[in-house]
Design an enzyme around this catalytic site. Structure first.
Site, short mmCIF file in Angstrom:
data_model
loop_
_atom_site.label_atom_id
_atom_site.label_comp_id
_atom_site.label_asym_id
_atom_site.label_seq_id
_atom_site.Cartn_x
_atom_site.Cartn_y
_atom_site.Cartn_z
N ASP A 32 -9.19 -3.95 -6.07
CA ASP A 32 -8.63 -3.04 -5.07
C ASP A 32 -9.28 -1.66 -5.20
O ASP A 32 -9.01 -0.93 -6.15
CB ASP A 32 -7.11 -2.93 -5.28
CG ASP A 32 -6.41 -2.14 -4.18
OD1 ASP A 32 -7.10 -1.43 -3.43
OD2 ASP A 32 -5.18 -2.25 -4.10
N HIS A 92 -7.28 -5.20 -1.91
CA HIS A 92 -6.11 -4.47 -1.42
C HIS A 92 -5.36 -5.23 -0.33
O HIS A 92 -4.13 -5.13 -0.22
CB HIS A 92 -6.56 -3.11 -0.88
CG HIS A 92 -5.44 -2.19 -0.53
ND1 HIS A 92 -4.61 -1.63 -1.48
CD2 HIS A 92 -5.01 -1.72 0.68
CE1 HIS A 92 -3.71 -0.85 -0.89
NE2 HIS A 92 -3.95 -0.89 0.41
N SER A 131 0.83 -1.19 0.00
CA SER A 131 0.00 0.00 0.00
C SER A 131 0.88 1.25 0.00
O SER A 131 1.71 1.42 -0.89
CB SER A 131 -0.96 -0.05 1.19
OG SER A 131 -1.95 0.94 1.08
#
Length: 293
Positions: A210, A242, A164
């Site tokens: 995501d 995600h 991320s």
């Protein structure tokens, strides 16, 4: 008196010689043969489609690191084998608001295959990618200069990774430090930075479902920005979101991360067949990339 050789035997000998020379002179064959014989960084057995999805042959230990200048602590996973010389090292950071445990899965997986892995807690869980990139830099400095396992680390073979905002941080670290050997960005998130001067071999992994760092807005544009002359790869995982780079592991993702690090940190050409043509099947929406040159 010596016997003369028949024309047929001479032709056969010449043909056999020609075939051997042709094989030796095939593109890349000499380099691969020499690399296999002379590469001092190979660690572990030859890879197979099965063993790159599993923990490797090295036993490992874990050392907890308290807060230091530049980061808030973390954990080092390192092979306990002292007969192999030094190992390449990987520093990894998690994403926004998530604890370092989010990337803890990387420690056992990579250490068991012959890497020293430092999973790092940034100074704040609210840090944006630039702050996390600074934590990666500080972590690698600590790992190679001050840590209890510094003698096990080859300071010339370092890599970065993250998930991320940590993935965005890994790419920013690669942008700022061309001496890194590799970067792996899992579902990376970043804004306002262009990666068009990155020359560190970089693998970027997106996730089809995501909503936080959609591949169309993050992973794929980042991949496209990296020059075609640089070693790079883009993997889009099918049917996952995600969280796949965090506490939920994925065999395709982890095996390609290992492959990338083995090839570019350890210079282990035995892993090239898993990069070219790359992974396929139901878990892969798309894969593309350069092949090692």
């Amino acid at each position: 008196m010596s016997k003369s050789r028949s024309p047929h035997s001479v032709v056969a000998t010449l043909l056999a010689t020609f075939m051997v020379l042709a094989a030796l002179l095939a593109p890349g064959s000499v380099g691969r043969a020499l690399a296999a014989q002379e590469n001092p960084y190979e660690r572990g057995p030859a890879p197979t489609a099965q063993n790159i999805t599993e923990d490797g042959p090295f036993a490992y230990a874990t050392a907890t690191v308290p807060a230091q200048s530049g980061f808030a602590g973390g954990a080092i996973y390192y092979p306990t084998d002292t007969s192999q010389g030094t190992f390449g090292a990987v520093a990894a950071v998690p994403g926004f608001l998530t604890p370092v445990d989010d990337v803890a899965w990387m420690g056992p997986r990579l250490a068991s295959h012959g890497f020293v892995v430092f999973t790092i807690e940034p100074n704040s869980r609210f840090e944006f990618p630039s702050g996390r990139a600074a934590a990666l830099k500080a972590g690698l400095t600590y790992l190679t200069q001050s840590s209890a396992v510094r003698d096990r680390v080859d300071p010339t073979r370092l890599a970065v990774a993250g998930h991320s905002m940590g993935g965005g941080a890994a790419l920013e670290a690669a942008l700022k430090d061309p001496n890194l050997k590799a970067a792996v960005a899992l579902q990376p998130w970043h804004t306002g930075v262009n990666f068009s001067t990155v020359n560190v071999p970089s693998m970027i992994v997106g996730a089809e479902n995501d909503p936080i760092a959609s591949p169309a807005s993050h992973a794929e544009p980042f991949y496209e920005q990296i020059p075609a002359a640089s070693e790079k790869a883009y993997l889009n995982l099918a049917g996952v979101g995600h969280e796949v780079g965090g506490v939920v592991t994925n065999d395709t993702q982890s095996s390609m991360m290992l492959t990338w690090l083995k090839r570019y940190v350890d210079n282990d050409t035995r892993y090239e067949p898993f990069m070219c043509p790359g992974p396929s099947g139901s878990s892969v929406l798309e894969y593309r990339g350069t092949c090692p040159g």
